[in-house]
Design an enzyme around this catalytic site. Structure first.
Site, mmCIF file in Angstrom:
data_model
loop_
_atom_site.group_PDB
_atom_site.id
_atom_site.type_symbol
_atom_site.label_atom_id
_atom_site.label_comp_id
_atom_site.label_asym_id
_atom_site.label_seq_id
_atom_site.Cartn_x
_atom_site.Cartn_y
_atom_site.Cartn_z
ATOM 1 N N ALA A 11 0.879 -1.177 0.000
ATOM 2 C CA ALA A 11 0.000 0.000 0.000
ATOM 3 C C ALA A 11 0.919 1.231 0.000
ATOM 4 C CB ALA A 11 -0.926 -0.041 1.200
ATOM 5 N N SER A 128 8.875 7.173 10.576
ATOM 6 C CA SER A 128 8.080 8.403 10.630
ATOM 7 C C SER A 128 8.255 9.190 9.349
ATOM 8 C CB SER A 128 8.517 9.257 11.818
ATOM 9 O OG SER A 128 7.765 10.450 11.813
ATOM 10 N N LYS A 182 9.228 5.305 18.657
ATOM 11 C CA LYS A 182 8.299 5.863 17.652
ATOM 12 C C LYS A 182 6.992 6.294 18.322
ATOM 13 C CE LYS A 182 6.296 6.904 13.721
ATOM 14 N NZ LYS A 182 5.033 6.346 13.485
ATOM 15 N N HIS A 185 7.615 9.498 20.082
ATOM 16 C CA HIS A 185 7.712 10.519 19.030
ATOM 17 C C HIS A 185 6.315 11.023 18.669
ATOM 18 C CE1 HIS A 185 7.125 11.519 14.783
ATOM 19 N NE2 HIS A 185 8.322 12.090 14.812
ATOM 20 N N ASN A 186 5.394 10.107 18.457
ATOM 21 C CA ASN A 186 4.034 10.512 18.096
ATOM 22 C C ASN A 186 3.351 11.258 19.242
ATOM 23 O OD1 ASN A 186 4.678 8.958 15.858
ATOM 24 N ND2 ASN A 186 2.621 8.142 15.644
ATOM 25 N N GLU A 189 4.569 14.652 19.173
ATOM 26 C CA GLU A 189 3.909 15.313 18.032
ATOM 27 C C GLU A 189 2.519 15.832 18.458
ATOM 28 O OE1 GLU A 189 4.032 12.871 14.386
ATOM 29 O OE2 GLU A 189 1.904 13.317 14.174
HETATM 30 P P1 NDP Z 1 -2.538 0.074 5.367
HETATM 31 O O1 NDP Z 1 -2.354 0.214 6.813
HETATM 32 O O2 NDP Z 1 -3.725 0.682 4.725
HETATM 33 O O3 NDP Z 1 -2.529 -1.500 5.017
HETATM 34 C C1 NDP Z 1 -2.758 -1.988 3.721
HETATM 35 C C2 NDP Z 1 -1.799 -3.101 3.408
HETATM 36 O O4 NDP Z 1 -1.947 -4.175 4.354
HETATM 37 C C3 NDP Z 1 -2.074 -3.699 2.046
HETATM 38 O O5 NDP Z 1 -0.851 -4.054 1.451
HETATM 39 C C4 NDP Z 1 -2.897 -4.925 2.397
HETATM 40 O O6 NDP Z 1 -2.877 -5.925 1.413
HETATM 41 C C5 NDP Z 1 -2.186 -5.388 3.635
HETATM 42 N N1 NDP Z 1 -2.983 -6.296 4.439
HETATM 43 C C6 NDP Z 1 -4.063 -5.998 5.190
HETATM 44 N N2 NDP Z 1 -4.515 -7.104 5.812
HETATM 45 C C7 NDP Z 1 -3.704 -8.122 5.447
HETATM 46 C C8 NDP Z 1 -3.653 -9.509 5.770
HETATM 47 N N3 NDP Z 1 -4.525 -10.056 6.624
HETATM 48 N N4 NDP Z 1 -2.689 -10.266 5.195
HETATM 49 C C9 NDP Z 1 -1.802 -9.694 4.349
HETATM 50 N N5 NDP Z 1 -1.794 -8.404 4.013
HETATM 51 C C10 NDP Z 1 -2.737 -7.622 4.561
HETATM 52 O O7 NDP Z 1 -1.223 0.549 4.581
HETATM 53 P P2 NDP Z 1 -0.255 1.808 4.780
HETATM 54 O O8 NDP Z 1 0.718 1.716 3.676
HETATM 55 O O9 NDP Z 1 -1.010 3.073 4.994
HETATM 56 O O10 NDP Z 1 0.482 1.498 6.161
HETATM 57 C C11 NDP Z 1 1.249 0.331 6.357
HETATM 58 C C12 NDP Z 1 1.771 0.316 7.768
HETATM 59 O O11 NDP Z 1 2.590 1.464 7.974
HETATM 60 C C13 NDP Z 1 0.689 0.377 8.839
HETATM 61 O O12 NDP Z 1 1.064 -0.418 9.917
HETATM 62 C C14 NDP Z 1 0.676 1.831 9.241
HETATM 63 O O13 NDP Z 1 0.208 2.019 10.564
HETATM 64 C C15 NDP Z 1 2.150 2.175 9.109
HETATM 65 N N6 NDP Z 1 2.463 3.586 8.900
HETATM 66 C C16 NDP Z 1 1.689 4.353 8.086
HETATM 67 C C17 NDP Z 1 1.975 5.682 7.889
HETATM 68 C C18 NDP Z 1 1.142 6.491 6.968
HETATM 69 O O14 NDP Z 1 1.380 7.712 6.885
HETATM 70 N N7 NDP Z 1 0.200 5.903 6.241
HETATM 71 C C19 NDP Z 1 3.128 6.323 8.553
HETATM 72 C C20 NDP Z 1 3.929 5.418 9.315
HETATM 73 C C21 NDP Z 1 3.576 4.108 9.477
HETATM 74 P P3 NDP Z 1 -3.998 -5.965 0.236
HETATM 75 O O15 NDP Z 1 -3.519 -5.009 -0.793
HETATM 76 O O16 NDP Z 1 -3.973 -7.387 -0.225
HETATM 77 O O17 NDP Z 1 -5.302 -5.573 0.861
#
Ligand code: NDP
Length: 476
Positions: A11, A128, A182, A185-186, A189
């Protein structure tokens, strides 16, 4: 096997981290539960570096050099456990699983222990800087073993943000240390943003100024000690006008602040460790309060005019008062945050370098600020510093700000403008520096109703007074 590192979970965060690694010359294996994401990454960004796409988890793992390093970047919580369960049978002794999601440090400690029994390294890593940071250079806080850092460190240090040539990444400490740091840190923030919001509110109420004028004040502050990413974007947001209505943007946004939970985790952990992080707690509660719409409406009806009219006589002096009060309150919030890290480090035996932690927050992350250099210097000079407040630079800034701080908090109270973070920071400061605290009375009350005993200022030992009887005192 050709890939130096792998990323599963593509993602926004995983995709950008994988691109950052590839752009920096590393061969990156990529995988996602739904293969469309893997395919779109290759289609859209395949030319940015060397990617090795894997349709199945088995293909993905097979494409990695040993010892394998697999970054898991999926939704925090149960999805992380699901991915780890799928990975573990495919890995071999010495391989490294890196969780870059926003995990709670207690989950990281549990996962690290479980993987250790399989001979695997588990590295809970705080990242972060959001989406943009992941692509262009985040602040990276890896926990886990020293051996795992030997493999990951050079890659992570290369892709992290850099300030004065120094990477915003360093090994924080064993197991949950990275995710703990981390989390704090938050929390910081949260406090930083609440203080900025209160400063804006004070300027608006005190000066009767428009958001665009206040934006200019923040822009000016960003040229001095307060220089930071958050102050910079505050000026940006305050200057912005809503295209649909022509109103200042802040006036058309609903005044209910949301949270994803890291502020709450920070406060919960601080309660467990007995660390008074009042600035972070007030900031977290202020967000909760903003969401209690029914209560707010009822209180508005019950108390329509609770404050006095605010008339600031000397506008320039008032602006300077707010600036100094903001700086002093911010120093309190950081002092409390670093106390929290120190307490966590002692509780869990992490041996975290506080100055080093300040160094890696100078770039890539949301709280990046000039002021972090001063924190590093303070801990470098005196690693056992009892509180940041007494380090020379901070003691001077706080000392110089005290009269301003008192004026601002008192004037705001008279005018009925809420300043939970400004005023609780001032109360914290006054409590720390007080010669005698009313805690002595609390001890007396506890002994009276519950025979909890007390200690004396003039003799060693614990004592109890027979409150219901003849009021004689005896050693407990
Ligand atoms: P999301 O938190 O929206 O998660 C989506 C991803 O998780 C997709 O790749 C999805 O796969 C996968 N996924 C969900 N459930 C499962 C499962 N049961 N088995 C396998 N894969 C699964 O994505 P983000 O990129 O926003 O964040 C990723 C991580 O980074 C999170 O833990 C988040 O808290 C952390 N984070 C995010 C920040 C941000 O600004 N967004 C900043 C710092 C950290 P599929 O495509 O198959 O659904």
């Amino acid at each position: 096997a050709t890939a130096q590192i792998g990323v599963t979970g593509l993602a926004v965060m995983g995709r950008n981290l994988a691109r950052n690694l590839a752009r920096n010359g590393f061969t990156v294996a990529v995988h996602n539960r739904s293969p469309e994401r893997t395919r779109s990454l290759i289609a859209e960004h395949g030319d940015e570096g060397t990617f090795v796409p894997g349709e199945s988890m088995a293909d993905f793992v097979a494409s990695l050099e040993r010892p394998r390093a697999v970054i898991v970047m999926v939704k925090a919580g149960a999805p992380t456990d699901a991915v780890i369960d799928e990975l573990v049978p495919l890995l071999e002794e010495g391989d490294i699983v890196v969780d870059c999601g926003n995990a709670h440090f207690a989950d990281t400690r549990r996962r690290e222990e479980a993987l250790r029994t399989h001979g695997l390294h588990f590295v809970g890593t705080g990242v972060s800087g959001g989406e943009e940071g992941a692509l262009l250079g985040p602040s990276i806080m890896p926990g886990g073993s020293v051996e795992s850092y030997a493999k990951l460190g050079p890659m992570f240090e290369k892709i992290s943000a850099h300030v004065d040539g120094v990477p915003c990444c360093r090994h924080i400490g064993p197991d949950g240390a990275g995710h703990f740091v981390k989390m704090v840190h938050n929390g910081i923030e949260y406090a930083d943003m609440q203080l900025i919001a209160e400063a804006y509110d004070l300027l608006r109420a005190g000066l009767g100024a428009e958001p665009a004028e206040i934006a200019e004040i923040f822009r000016g502050w960003n040229g001095g000690e307060l220089e930071s990413f958050l102050i910079e974007i505050t000026a940006d947001v305050l200057a912005h006008r809503d295209a649909a209505t022509g109103q200042p943007f802040v006036d058309v946004v609903l005044d209910r602040a949301e949270q994803k939970g890291t502020g709450r985790w920070t406060v919960q952990s601080a309660l467990d460790l007995g660390v008074p992080i009042t600035g972070i707690a007030e900031a977290t509660f202020a967000r909760s309060l903003s969401g209690h719409v029914d209560q707010r409406e009822a209180a508005q009806r019950a108390f329509p005019d609770a404050g006095e009219k605010w008339q600031v006589a000397d506008r320039e002096a008032f602006i300077e008062d707010v600036r100094r009060a903001l700086l002093a309150s911010k120093i309190v919030a950081y002092a409390q945050g670093f106390d929290h890290i120190r307490a966590g480090s002692q509780e869990y035996d992490w041996d975290i370098d506080l100055g080093g932690t300040a160094t890696i927050w100078r770039g890539g992350c949301i709280i990046r600020a000039r002021f972090l250099d001063r924190i590093r210097e303070a801990y470098d000079e005196q690693p056992e510093l009892p509180t940041l407040l007494v380090a020379p630079y901070f003691a001077e800034a706080v000392g110089a700000g005290v009269p301003s701080w008192r004026r601002v908090v008192a004037d705001a109270a008279r005018a009925g403008v809420p300043t939970p973070a400004f005023s609780s920071s001032l109360a914290y400061f006054d409590a720390l520096r007080a010669e005698r605290l009313p805690a002595a009375l609390i001890q007396g009350l506890r002994d009276n109703f519950g025979a909890h005993t007390y200690q004396r200022v003039d003799r060693e030992g614990s004592f109890h007074t027979t409150w219901a009887g003849d009021r004689t005192e005896s050693p407990a």
